[in-house]
Every structure is written in C-alpha cells, then in structure tokens.
Design a protein around this motif. Structure first.
Motif, mmCIF file in Angstrom:
data_model
loop_
_atom_site.group_PDB
_atom_site.id
_atom_site.type_symbol
_atom_site.label_atom_id
_atom_site.label_comp_id
_atom_site.label_asym_id
_atom_site.label_seq_id
_atom_site.Cartn_x
_atom_site.Cartn_y
_atom_site.Cartn_z
ATOM 1 N N SER A 1 55.165 10.662 -8.375
ATOM 2 C CA SER A 1 54.070 11.077 -9.363
ATOM 3 C C SER A 1 54.040 12.754 -9.018
ATOM 4 C CB SER A 1 52.891 10.372 -9.139
ATOM 5 O OG SER A 1 51.955 11.029 -9.834
ATOM 6 N N ASN B 1 56.855 14.592 -10.589
ATOM 7 C CA ASN B 1 56.822 14.368 -12.019
ATOM 8 C C ASN B 1 57.963 13.437 -12.585
ATOM 9 O OD1 ASN B 1 54.806 16.334 -12.415
ATOM 10 N ND2 ASN B 1 56.060 17.993 -12.365
ATOM 11 N N ILE C 1 57.947 10.158 -13.687
ATOM 12 C CA ILE C 1 56.744 9.320 -14.410
ATOM 13 C C ILE C 1 57.401 8.103 -14.446
ATOM 14 C CG2 ILE C 1 55.458 8.837 -16.251
ATOM 15 C CD1 ILE C 1 54.926 11.468 -15.054
ATOM 16 N N SER D 1 50.129 13.812 -16.576
ATOM 17 C CA SER D 1 50.914 13.510 -17.882
ATOM 18 C C SER D 1 49.982 13.974 -19.154
ATOM 19 C CB SER D 1 51.114 11.991 -18.077
ATOM 20 O OG SER D 1 51.925 11.564 -16.920
#
Length: 388
Positions: A105, A108, A110, A147
């Motif tokens: 996370s 990034n 996801i 996000s």
C-alpha cells in the motif's frame, strides 16, 4: 524452551515499544535461537521475523529491509501452517499478511496490497481476533484513502475506530484519529475534524503518561541486563585471578621444594616468588579496574559531547579505528567519532540528543557512513560495527 522463547519475544516487544530498537532486535534474534530445538520453530521464526520486519519499518530503514523480513516470516508461517492450523497460527498469519499488504500500500501497489489484505481477512475469520480485524480495517481504510476513494476509506476507518474505542486501545485509537483527521480535512468536514483533534489530544496525553512510567521500568530492566553482563565478566576475571594465584602458588611450592637444600639462596627465591604474587595481584586488579572504568569513562565522554571522546576511545579500542581506516583511510575525525558512537551502541535518538542534532540528521549520517564503508543496506549497522 517454547515458553522461554515466548518470554524473550515479549521482552523484545517491550523494548520495541520504548524505542530501544537494538535491544529489541537482540531479543527477537535470541528468541529464534532459543526456539531452534522446539517443535514449533517455524511458528517462532514466523512470529519473530515479523517483529523484526515491523522494527525495521518503525525505524524507517529502506522498505526492502522490512519487506525482506515480512516475506521471511510468511515463508516460515506457510511451512508451519501446512502441519497444524490453530487460532494462534491463524492470528500470526493474519498479522504477517496485514503487514505485507501495508508495505505494498505504501508503494502504491494497490492490487498486491488488496491481495494480502484479503488473505489476512481469511486467516482472521478463523482466528476471530476482533482487535486484529479492526487493525486490518484501519489499513484497508488508509489504502482507499491513498486511492482517493474517500467514502470507502471513511467506512473502514470508522469501523476500525469503533472497535478500538470499545476495546479502549489508546495506541490504535491514536492512529485511527490521525487518519480520520486527514480524511475529514479532505472531505471538508470541519466539525468532525475538530472533534477528532480533541479526542487525539486526550489520547496522546494518556499515551505519554503510560509511556513515561513504562520507559522507566524498561530502562531499569536494560540496566539490570547490562549490569549482569558486567557481573559475569567480573566473575570470569575473578576466576582468572584465582587460577593465576593457584599457578603462582604451585610455582612457589615447587621452587621451595627444589631449592630447599640451597639454604644460602632460599631467602632470595622466596622473596622472588612473593614479588611475582604481588605483581600478579597488581596486574589483576589493574585489569579489573580498567575493564569497569574505561567503558564508563568513554560512554560518559560521549554523553558530554567532549572533544576528548575520540582520543580516549582510540586509546581504549585502538583496533576499532584501525579496522575502519583500513576500509576507508579518507574518513575525517568527525566521521570516526560518529562510528565510535555506533560501536558503543548509541541509538539514533541518543546520538541526536548528545550531539545536539536532529534524528533526521543522524539518520542521514548513518546512510553516509554506510556508503563510505561499503556496508550493505540489508546489514544491521550496529551489528556490523559490533563484529569489527
């Protein structure tokens, strides 16, 4: 052996919570060594490597270090999980997967993060750990926040917060309130933002009060352990003195027996042996004082940020500076002084305090020393200096 390993792990957790990172790391590794002969060695390794990964993440070393140990923990967990599936093993599996999900996370990634969060949820459904489930909800909320899916983030963060409030987990609530403050600032909800700021302030006061007393107790324990180390050295020194005296005594007896017929030289022989005993006792006492006083003196000079610190350190530990300069002869005095502080096991926080700099500056200097001494990023800096 399993119980002793568990106790050592818990001591490491206490050190970790009080920012005594080197002591915590030492305890986690000791727990692994103690568990080597245990039937649950895979579980013990999984738990402690996960703790080491969390420690490296706390001290903000390169993310690869934390990720390496989390992966190592997951490897041993999977090996152990194939044999038996218990509540505690499901709990550690959920914890490791949660940490791996958080690493992805932060970077990034996801899809990778969601993959591990989903696995964590599956393990925790079997473990039925409400607090761990709330921690997972918190991490998922942060993931959605990054996000930019703020409504979904709010749902998960509020869900986590509710559990932490019911459990009165002030440490987790601090993290939860901090995330909700950031989220409501984005959402433009000033009322909630103010509410969570007030709650966070109250929680932090409680945490500071608890940590103050806990830190004192933990430091007392560290001091006791260090004193125990010196006590063992002292006992060893007494044994050496005793052996020296026994050997000397045997030499005297043998000498007296061999020369008893030489009456004219007997007095000189006896006097010589007495001189030997006296000299050995003097040397032994000097060695004992040197062991105890030199270390304390060097540490105190470091704490005082004295300009005499490096000179005295080189006198007490001449081999250390020689070894460092063999690797890089271009190091200047200030860099040698910094290396000496690392060799003496001063933490980032301590170095910053005693040299009147910031922890960030100390960390930057650590990275600089790594480069100049060619120390790999996955090698613990303190252990490297300890093994010089």
């Amino acid at each position: 052996m399993d119980l002793k390993s568990e106790i050592i792990t818990n001591i490491g957790n206490c050190y970790h919570q009080q920012s005594l990172y080197n002591d915590a790391l030492e305890k986690y590794r000791e727990a692994i060594r103690l568990g080597e002969l245990s039937e649950e060695i895979n579980y013990i390794k999984a738990k402690n490597y996960n703790n080491i990964g969390n420690l490296y993440e706390t001290v903000k070393t390169p993310k690869d270090s934390a990720y390496y140990y989390y992966c190592k923990a997951y490897y041993y967990f999977k090996n152990d999980y194939k044999n038996t599936q218990t509540q505690k093993k499901n709990t550690i599996g959920a914890t490791i997967c949660t940490n791996l999900g958080e690493v992805w996370s932060t970077n990034n990634r996801i899809d990778s993060s969601k993959y591990y969060f989903n696995k964590a949820a599956l393990y925790n459904n079997k473990a039925k750990d409400i607090t761990l489930g709330a921690v997972l909800e918190q991490k998922i909320g942060v993931l959605y926040y990054h996000s930019h899916d703020y409504k979904t983030a709010e749902y998960h963060l509020e869900k986590a917060k509710t559990v932490f409030e019911e459990k009165e987990d002030i440490y987790k609530l601090s993290e939860s309130y901090t995330s909700l403050i950031k989220l409501n600032k984005i959402l433009g909800n000033e009322k909630k933002q103010t509410e969570y700021k007030d709650l966070l302030l109250t929680i932090e006061k409680k945490i500071n009060a608890i940590q103050g007393s806990a830190r004192a107790a933990t430091l007392d324990n560290v001091i006791k352990e260090k004193n125990e180390v010196f006590r063992k050295k002292e006992v060893r020194l007494y044994w050496i003195i005793t052996i020296i005296l026994l050997i000397t005594l045997l030499v005297i007896i043998f000498s007296v027996y061999s020369h008893k017929r030489k009456k004219d030289s007997s007095f000189l022989t006896l006097q010589k042996e007495r001189d030997i005993i006296q000299q050995k006792e003097i040397e032994a006492n000097e060695l004992k004082l040197k062991i105890n006083e030199s270390f304390d003196e060097v540490v105190q000079l470091a704490k005082d940020n004295s300009p005499e610190f490096l000179i005295r350190f080189q006198e007490v530990y001449p081999q250390v500076c020689s070894a460092i300069l063999k690797i890089n002869p271009q190091l200047i005095s200030s860099e040698l002084k910094f290396c000496a502080l690392l060799f003496l096991n001063f933490s980032t926080k301590d170095i910053a305090e005693y040299t009147f700099t910031s922890p960030k500056t100390v960390q930057n200097r650590k990275n600089g020393i790594r480069k100049k001494l060619n120390i790999p990023s996955d090698t613990d800096l303190y252990l490297w200096f300890k093994n010089l």
